[in-house]
Design an enzyme around this catalytic site. Structure first.
Site, mmCIF file in Angstrom:
data_model
loop_
_atom_site.group_PDB
_atom_site.id
_atom_site.type_symbol
_atom_site.label_atom_id
_atom_site.label_comp_id
_atom_site.label_asym_id
_atom_site.label_seq_id
_atom_site.Cartn_x
_atom_site.Cartn_y
_atom_site.Cartn_z
ATOM 1 N N ARG A 125 14.298 -6.294 11.122
ATOM 2 C CA ARG A 125 14.726 -5.318 10.104
ATOM 3 C C ARG A 125 15.309 -4.049 10.706
ATOM 4 O O ARG A 125 16.025 -3.327 10.038
ATOM 5 C CB ARG A 125 13.540 -4.918 9.216
ATOM 6 C CG ARG A 125 12.993 -6.041 8.355
ATOM 7 C CD ARG A 125 12.120 -5.504 7.218
ATOM 8 N NE ARG A 125 11.008 -4.711 7.676
ATOM 9 C CZ ARG A 125 10.459 -3.716 6.980
ATOM 10 N NH1 ARG A 125 10.935 -3.380 5.797
ATOM 11 N NH2 ARG A 125 9.433 -3.044 7.467
ATOM 12 N N TYR A 126 14.904 -3.703 11.913
ATOM 13 C CA TYR A 126 15.400 -2.485 12.577
ATOM 14 C C TYR A 126 16.140 -2.919 13.842
ATOM 15 O O TYR A 126 15.811 -3.956 14.424
ATOM 16 C CB TYR A 126 14.231 -1.588 12.984
ATOM 17 C CG TYR A 126 13.408 -1.060 11.844
ATOM 18 C CD1 TYR A 126 13.767 0.112 11.195
ATOM 19 C CD2 TYR A 126 12.271 -1.721 11.416
ATOM 20 C CE1 TYR A 126 12.996 0.616 10.146
ATOM 21 C CE2 TYR A 126 11.502 -1.226 10.371
ATOM 22 C CZ TYR A 126 11.869 -0.057 9.738
ATOM 23 O OH TYR A 126 11.107 0.433 8.714
ATOM 24 N N ARG A 136 13.625 -3.398 16.994
ATOM 25 C CA ARG A 136 12.305 -3.983 16.807
ATOM 26 C C ARG A 136 12.369 -5.279 16.014
ATOM 27 O O ARG A 136 13.229 -5.416 15.144
ATOM 28 C CB ARG A 136 11.398 -3.028 15.995
ATOM 29 C CG ARG A 136 10.765 -1.937 16.782
ATOM 30 C CD ARG A 136 10.561 -0.713 15.908
ATOM 31 N NE ARG A 136 11.814 -0.022 15.693
ATOM 32 C CZ ARG A 136 12.009 0.918 14.784
ATOM 33 N NH1 ARG A 136 11.037 1.255 13.969
ATOM 34 N NH2 ARG A 136 13.177 1.513 14.671
ATOM 35 N N CYS A 174 -6.790 -14.731 8.662
ATOM 36 C CA CYS A 174 -7.405 -13.402 8.862
ATOM 37 C C CYS A 174 -8.919 -13.559 8.714
ATOM 38 O O CYS A 174 -9.391 -14.494 8.071
ATOM 39 C CB CYS A 174 -6.939 -12.407 7.802
ATOM 40 S SG CYS A 174 -5.170 -12.184 7.759
ATOM 41 N N CYS A 205 -7.688 -8.902 3.034
ATOM 42 C CA CYS A 205 -7.715 -7.583 2.396
ATOM 43 C C CYS A 205 -7.079 -7.712 1.021
ATOM 44 O O CYS A 205 -5.988 -8.281 0.890
ATOM 45 C CB CYS A 205 -6.941 -6.581 3.239
ATOM 46 S SG CYS A 205 -7.406 -6.647 4.971
ATOM 47 N N CYS A 250 -3.410 -6.550 0.690
ATOM 48 C CA CYS A 250 -2.481 -7.016 1.735
ATOM 49 C C CYS A 250 -1.040 -7.156 1.229
ATOM 50 O O CYS A 250 -0.796 -7.700 0.149
ATOM 51 C CB CYS A 250 -2.958 -8.369 2.251
ATOM 52 S SG CYS A 250 -1.886 -9.027 3.532
ATOM 53 N N ARG A 264 1.069 -9.073 2.606
ATOM 54 C CA ARG A 264 1.492 -10.482 2.776
ATOM 55 C C ARG A 264 0.569 -11.427 2.045
ATOM 56 O O ARG A 264 0.210 -12.495 2.537
ATOM 57 C CB ARG A 264 1.570 -10.830 4.264
ATOM 58 C CG ARG A 264 2.574 -10.003 4.971
ATOM 59 C CD ARG A 264 3.093 -10.566 6.274
ATOM 60 N NE ARG A 264 3.879 -9.501 6.842
ATOM 61 C CZ ARG A 264 3.469 -8.721 7.861
ATOM 62 N NH1 ARG A 264 2.343 -8.975 8.469
ATOM 63 N NH2 ARG A 264 4.221 -7.731 8.263
ATOM 64 N N ASP A 305 2.570 -0.814 -0.740
ATOM 65 C CA ASP A 305 3.775 -1.580 -1.035
ATOM 66 C C ASP A 305 3.717 -2.101 -2.476
ATOM 67 O O ASP A 305 2.628 -2.254 -3.046
ATOM 68 C CB ASP A 305 3.893 -2.771 -0.073
ATOM 69 C CG ASP A 305 4.252 -2.318 1.333
ATOM 70 O OD1 ASP A 305 4.972 -1.311 1.464
ATOM 71 O OD2 ASP A 305 3.813 -2.976 2.294
ATOM 72 N N ASP A 341 7.402 1.994 2.563
ATOM 73 C CA ASP A 341 8.350 0.970 2.997
ATOM 74 C C ASP A 341 9.147 0.533 1.756
ATOM 75 O O ASP A 341 8.590 -0.066 0.832
ATOM 76 C CB ASP A 341 7.574 -0.221 3.580
ATOM 77 C CG ASP A 341 8.231 -0.774 4.815
ATOM 78 O OD1 ASP A 341 9.471 -0.748 4.880
ATOM 79 O OD2 ASP A 341 7.502 -1.241 5.710
ATOM 80 N N LYS A 367 11.249 2.247 6.372
ATOM 81 C CA LYS A 367 10.223 3.206 5.944
ATOM 82 C C LYS A 367 10.848 4.573 5.690
ATOM 83 O O LYS A 367 11.703 5.021 6.454
ATOM 84 C CB LYS A 367 9.162 3.354 7.031
ATOM 85 C CG LYS A 367 8.415 2.088 7.350
ATOM 86 C CD LYS A 367 7.439 2.305 8.478
ATOM 87 C CE LYS A 367 6.839 0.989 8.941
ATOM 88 N NZ LYS A 367 7.803 0.139 9.679
HETATM 89 S S1 SF4 Z 1 -3.843 -6.593 5.789
HETATM 90 FE FE1 SF4 Z 1 -3.263 -8.723 5.339
HETATM 91 S S2 SF4 Z 1 -2.572 -9.545 7.276
HETATM 92 FE FE2 SF4 Z 1 -3.734 -7.711 7.734
HETATM 93 S S3 SF4 Z 1 -5.826 -8.421 8.108
HETATM 94 FE FE3 SF4 Z 1 -5.705 -7.845 5.964
HETATM 95 S S4 SF4 Z 1 -5.190 -9.742 4.920
HETATM 96 FE FE4 SF4 Z 1 -4.741 -10.071 7.058
#
Ligand code: SF4
Length: 408
Positions: free
Chosen positions: A108-109, A112, A121, A125, A128, A130, A289, A326, A333
């Site tokens: 994207r940049y 990087r 994971c 979370c 998250c 993703r 996000d 972002d 960002k």
């Molecule tokens: S933020 Fe998303 S990718 Fe990162 S540890 Fe938590 S669940 Fe996994």
């Protein structure tokens, strides 16, 4: 549980990260067993059917009460509020699929790129970005796809910095992670590798000697981690962070601003002070996000600006993260800053200090301008008079507090 989140007493081999994963809580029945009085199990089950979850015994031990008011519980247990789905929330809010140039490699940049190395994971979370990838399946990038990513990097020497992300790359067995890191390191134009992981927060026992020795072999490597609340900075997590830094791997932190978790200036101040004590540089504070399933975590941008206003002046500049959003679509960002410039002209810029005082900064005279500009036009006489007084005070005091250095 351990009183300080160090070792859950109900798990015999709590210091074994694989045992932590084997004993993770992954369904509502296990949650009910771990947290008697669990609120709204049916709602949790509905949310978990849409967005899977997993909580290590270690991270579960940090929960003080099984309630969505508890920040640790809120970040790790599915809430029925995740099913709130306003139309502006997206599966892939920062356009990673659009910028995927090889399987798993997002560019994207200019300098990087980011490699999505796994979908696995320790704790999924609830906030998250993703959510579309994580939790559905425990997968890692295959060797053939890794070769394609490396070929792209070789063909694009402008990429100097590669982030290995996921999911959480530290959830991979060390030899598998080494295969990824080595492959990137073989690209001559890549200068820095960054590992993005939440393991120091949710599975600190993963930071073991074998892992650190491997990472040391392939430096320079930086690590980005993700503490969001001061209660995550347990002695065990701080010890893991210390081991990373002692291995020569600089550690930075990316927090996300989350309603009901850290959307409070005092909580954030405690977090950044704790991070600094643990030798972790607060790097980013992200505005949430626009990802599906996290509407209940979102805060207005004004809340983030209020927190940044609070931090400035009260904590060292070293402890102040960059607050940023972002932009959807992968456009990058945008730093979000309280306004400290009150007015600007060719000759002066008026600044506001963290205490709310104004300061008149005289701009440099243009090259070739007369040394003495007419009073009342380009120079502020009051300011000049005060500056001269301050300068004399400084000259007078200078010798009074300095001792002579002995000969060496
Ligand atoms: S933020 Fe998303 S990718 Fe990162 S540890 Fe938590 S669940 Fe996994």
């Amino acid at each position: 549980m351990g009183a300080n989140g160090f070792i859950p007493e109900d798990l015999a081999d709590a210091e074994d990260w694989r045992a932590q994963l084997r004993n993770s809580i992954r369904d509502v029945e296990a949650l009910k067993a771990r947290f008697p009085g669990l609120p709204d199990p049916e709602g949790i089950a509905r949310a978990a059917a849409r967005f899977p979850f997993s909580v290590t015994p270690y991270y579960a031990s940090l929960v003080e009460k099984p309630s969505f008011d508890d920040p640790i519980f809120r970040m790790s247990v599915p809430s029925p509020e995740e099913l709130d789905d306003p139309p502006f929330l997206l599966e892939d809010p920062i356009g990673e699929n659009r910028h995927m140039v090889a399987p798993g490699l997002v560019h994207r940049y200019p300098d990087r790129a980011m490699l999505i190395s796994t979908s696995f994971c320790a704790v999924y979370c609830r906030h998250c970005t993703r959510k579309r990838i994580t939790g559905a399946k425990r997968g890692a990038i295959s060797e053939a796809r890794l070769d394609e990513a490396a070929a792209y990097l070789k063909a694009h020497p402008e990429v100097k910095d590669v982030l290995v992300s996921g999911g959480d790359p530290l959830l991979l067995p060390t030899p598998l992670l080494e295969r990824i890191v080595r492959k990137i390191r073989e690209v001559p134009s890549v200068e820095v590798i960054r590992i993005c992981t939440r393991a120091p927060v949710t599975l600190p026992m993963r930071i073991d000697d074998e892992l650190l020795a491997m990472l040391r072999r392939h430096g320079p490597i930086w690590m980005n981690t993700h503490f969001n609340h001061p209660r995550e900075l347990t002695p065990r997590a701080v010890a893991a962070a210390g081991a990373v830094v002692d291995a020569g791997i600089p550690l930075c932190n990316q927090s996300v601003l989350l309603r009901g978790v850290n959307d409070d200036p005092l909580v954030m101040e405690e977090l950044v002070r704790g991070l600094l004590r643990a030798r972790i540089k607060p790097y980013y504070l992200f505005q949430c996000d626009l990802v599906r399933g996290i509407e209940h975590f979102r805060t207005p941008i004004s809340k983030g600006l209020e927190i940044m206003e609070h931090l400035r002046g009260r904590v060292s500049g070293l402890a102040i993260p960059c607050y940023a959003f972002d932009v959807p679509g992968g456009e990058g960002k945008v730093p979000l800053l309280p306004e400290y410039i009150v007015s600007k002209s060719e000759t002066h810029t008026v600044l506001r200090t963290w205490r709310g005082l104004f300061f008149d900064h005289p701009e440099p005279r243009p090259a070739g301008a007369a040394p003495e500009a007419p009073a009342g036009t380009s120079w502020n006489d009051d300011f000049c008079a005060r500056a001269i007084t301050d300068r004399r005070t400084s000259d007078r005091d200078f010798g009074e507090w300095l001792e002579e250095i002995p000969e060496v």
